[in-house]
Each structure stands twice: as C-alpha cells, then as structure tokens.
Design a protein around this motif. Structure first.
Motif, PDB file in Angstrom:
ATOM      1  N   ASP A  82      44.188  20.201  58.875  1.00 16.43           N
ATOM      2  CA  ASP A  82      43.374  21.374  58.571  1.00 16.43           C
ATOM      3  C   ASP A  82      43.685  22.503  59.543  1.00 16.43           C
ATOM      4  OD1 ASP A  82      41.741  20.240  56.469  1.00 16.43           O
ATOM      5  OD2 ASP A  82      40.707  19.090  58.015  1.00 16.43           O
ATOM      6  N   ASP A  84      41.665  25.830  59.502  1.00 14.86           N
ATOM      7  CA  ASP A  84      40.676  26.707  58.873  1.00 14.86           C
ATOM      8  C   ASP A  84      40.163  27.771  59.829  1.00 14.86           C
ATOM      9  OD1 ASP A  84      40.669  25.410  56.363  1.00 14.86           O
ATOM     10  OD2 ASP A  84      39.389  23.834  57.174  1.00 14.86           O
ATOM     11  N   SER A 133      44.590  24.041  53.875  1.00 15.08           N
ATOM     12  CA  SER A 133      43.962  25.352  54.002  1.00 15.08           C
ATOM     13  C   SER A 133      44.779  26.299  53.130  1.00 15.08           C
ATOM     14  CB  SER A 133      43.996  25.840  55.457  1.00 15.08           C
ATOM     15  OG  SER A 133      43.398  24.889  56.315  1.00 15.08           O
ATOM     16  N   THR A 135      40.504  27.627  52.552  1.00 12.92           N
ATOM     17  CA  THR A 135      39.319  27.339  51.753  1.00 12.92           C
ATOM     18  C   THR A 135      39.104  28.473  50.763  1.00 12.92           C
ATOM     19  OG1 THR A 135      38.298  26.091  53.540  1.00 12.92           O
ATOM     20  CG2 THR A 135      36.830  26.957  51.834  1.00 12.92           C
TER      21      THR A 135
END
Length: 333
Positions: A82, A84, A133, A135
C-alpha cells in the motif's frame, strides 16, 4: 505436481506483515505462487503510522534482499504494498514523501503526478512492482471503514487525483491498483470483522464509479474489489465474489487488466462458508488474484488443491484459471 495445481498456486495472493519470506512463503513460491503483499499490522492499518521498530529494522537493503530472493525462487512475480496518501504508506521514509491530502487537493495536476512518480521510482528500486493504490472510493456518509482514508469527498476532484496518481505510477514503471470497486460511499460496519453492507441500489452507486473510470482511462493495471456486501446485486453478496460487479467492471467500464479480491477471509466475504469454497467462487466470478490474510498462509496448499479439484470436477473451467494466471503474468513481467 500437476500443471493445474501450479496454475492454482499462481492465483493466490498471501499477505505477510513481516519483511521476510517464511518457510511457508518459500514453499508457496516454489510451488507456483507468484504474488505476495507486504502488508501492515492491524494497528498500522488503523492509524496509518508504521511502527518505529519496523522503520529502524526495514532498511532499503533489507527490502531489496527480500524482493530479490522472491524473484530468484519464483521468477517474475507481483510484489505489492500500500502507498496511500490518507492511510498507510508501507515504505514510509524509504521513498520520496507523498503529499498530504490538503497538499494533494491544492496542487496543480502535473505537480501532483511528479510527486507520485518520485515516490514510485523509489519503490521500484526496492523491488516493488505493484502498489495497491490509489483509493478511488468517495465517502458520502456513515462510513466507519473508509472515513478519513480517501482522496476527498468530491467525486470530480477524487477522479482527477486518481487519474494523476495512475499516470505518475505509469511514468515510474510501476503498476497501479484502484480500490475498492465499485466504491463504498456508505457502509454499515467493518468488513474484516462484521457483515458490513453497502445498502445502495445500483443507480445510487453509479455516480461513484467515476473515479474508477478516470483511473482506468489513465491506464490502471489492476482493480481491487470491495469486501463489503452489496445490496445492488441479487442476491446481495461481497464485491470480491460477485460476478455481476466484476461483469460491470469488465463490460461497462471496459477494464481488461488484473482483478484482485480483497481478503477472502474477511467476515463480509466469507460469512459462514469455508475459505476453499470462497476461493473457487471468486475465480468463477471472474477474479484473477485472490488475496488471503496471514492467518491463511498455512493453508495455501489446501486452497491450491481445492482450486485444482474444482477444475477437475468442472466447477471451474480450466480456461478461466488460465486467463487469471495470464492476467497476473502481464503485471509481474
């Protein structure tokens, strides 16, 4: 080992919260596995803050040693994490800094893309080739899962940032993943531990597809399905095992890349059924790469054997399994 079982292994996507290859993960890669998610622990996920002891221990050299070893065993592989802006950036100080949310929203698009590219180039140097990623969710109200973890609450602005994020990763030569399809503007609980639902009709969900469309148009490599139960499909079921929602992604949004499930052992996806049944159902529904939590890592062989049996007894067409493995090839190469 049969060729079908090796294909089955290739569709599994185990999570490890440690920067190491356990004996179980080594066996997984030797048997045909080609994807690992380097995740974070529950507290890190909830707070978005990586533990200080992890930061001290996980050096750039340590990352390169683990990712190099994974590829020595498996050959081309998907090694993911991730990154983010409003939640967890797993590599933390080891890459160029991500902008804050307020900086992102105020930046010119080109400047934002440049910042994302700089981060991604550093991640690539550590052996990572897929980021889970950006989101693409937009929260409307009542969202105990994603509130404060997205790129904003304006659909048009989030769409702009999602597309720019994808372009930055593409320029750096690293894969991007849009999450969590088809969007979770409202949710009734936490999917990992509760029967969390998105209580919206399909026409109410439609506006929230815009950031996913923007990311796909920008060249996103993968889409990550939501674990939540969607009332927009009949019968209501988790996005990760919904043929209707994967068909929406493939046909209406014309996405031809890699479809990744959320953790199949999340309560909202698993319900009262067995993980082996859910794994087969996800593949039949059209998913390509099946994410499973660290708790499921000791059972990877059982999952691969169950997928193999499903091919043998006709529940899972061999062509579907081959297509899933080919989609993984395109991201891992």
């Amino acid at each position: 080992m049969t060729s079908v079982r090796r294909l089955a292994y290739s569709t599994l996507f185990p999570v490890t919260t440690e920067l190491e290859l356990s004996a179980e993960l080594v066996a997984f890669l030797e048997n045909g596995g080609r994807a690992i998610l380097f995740g974070e622990d529950g507290t890190e996920y909830a707070t978005g803050i990586i533990r200080p002891d992890r930061i001290r221990r996980e050096t750039a050299d340590a990352w390169r040693a683990v990712t190099d070893r994974a590829r020595q065993i498996a050959g081309p592989a998907v090694l993911a994490l991730d990154a983010d802006i409003s939640a967890v950036h797993r590599l933390h100080r080891l890459t160029a800094a991500l902008p804050t949310l307020s900086e992102s929203q105020a930046m010119a698009e080109d400047a934002f893309t440049d910042r994302i590219e700089a981060m991604a180039r550093d991640a690539r140097q550590l052996g990572i080739n897929l980021l889970l990623s950006p989101t693409a969710d937009v929260v409307a109200k009542d969202n105990p899962w994603l509130a404060g973890r997205t790129l904003g609450d304006d659909i048009a602005d989030v769409s702009r940032l999602v597309a720019a994020y994808v372009r930055g990763l593409k320029r750096a030569g690293i894969g991007s993943t849009l999450k969590h399809f088809p969007g979770n503007p409202v949710i009734t609980g936490l999917p990992a531990s509760q029967d969390a639902r998105v209580p919206l009709k399909m026409q109410e969900l439609q506006p929230y597809l815009a950031p996913f469309t923007a990311g796909i148009d920008a060249g996103a490599d993968a889409v990550f399905m939501s674990p939540a139960i969607f009332d927009a499909v009949t019968p209501p079921q988790s996005g990760s095992i919904s043929p209707d929602l994967i068909r929406l992604l493939r046909q209406e949004l014309e996405f031809s890349g890699l479809v990744i499930t959320c953790d199949l052992d999340h309560r909202s996806t698993l319900g009262s059924r067995s993980l082996v049944d859910i794994a087969v159902e996800a593949l039949v529904a059209g998913a390509d790469l099946l994410l499973v939590s660290p708790a499921a890592v000791p059972h990877l062989d059982r999952l691969a054997r169950a997928i193999e049996r499903a091919v043998e007894d006709g529940r899972l067409p061999l062509a579907r399994l081959q297509a899933a493995s080919a989609a993984i090839d395109r991201v891992s190469s």
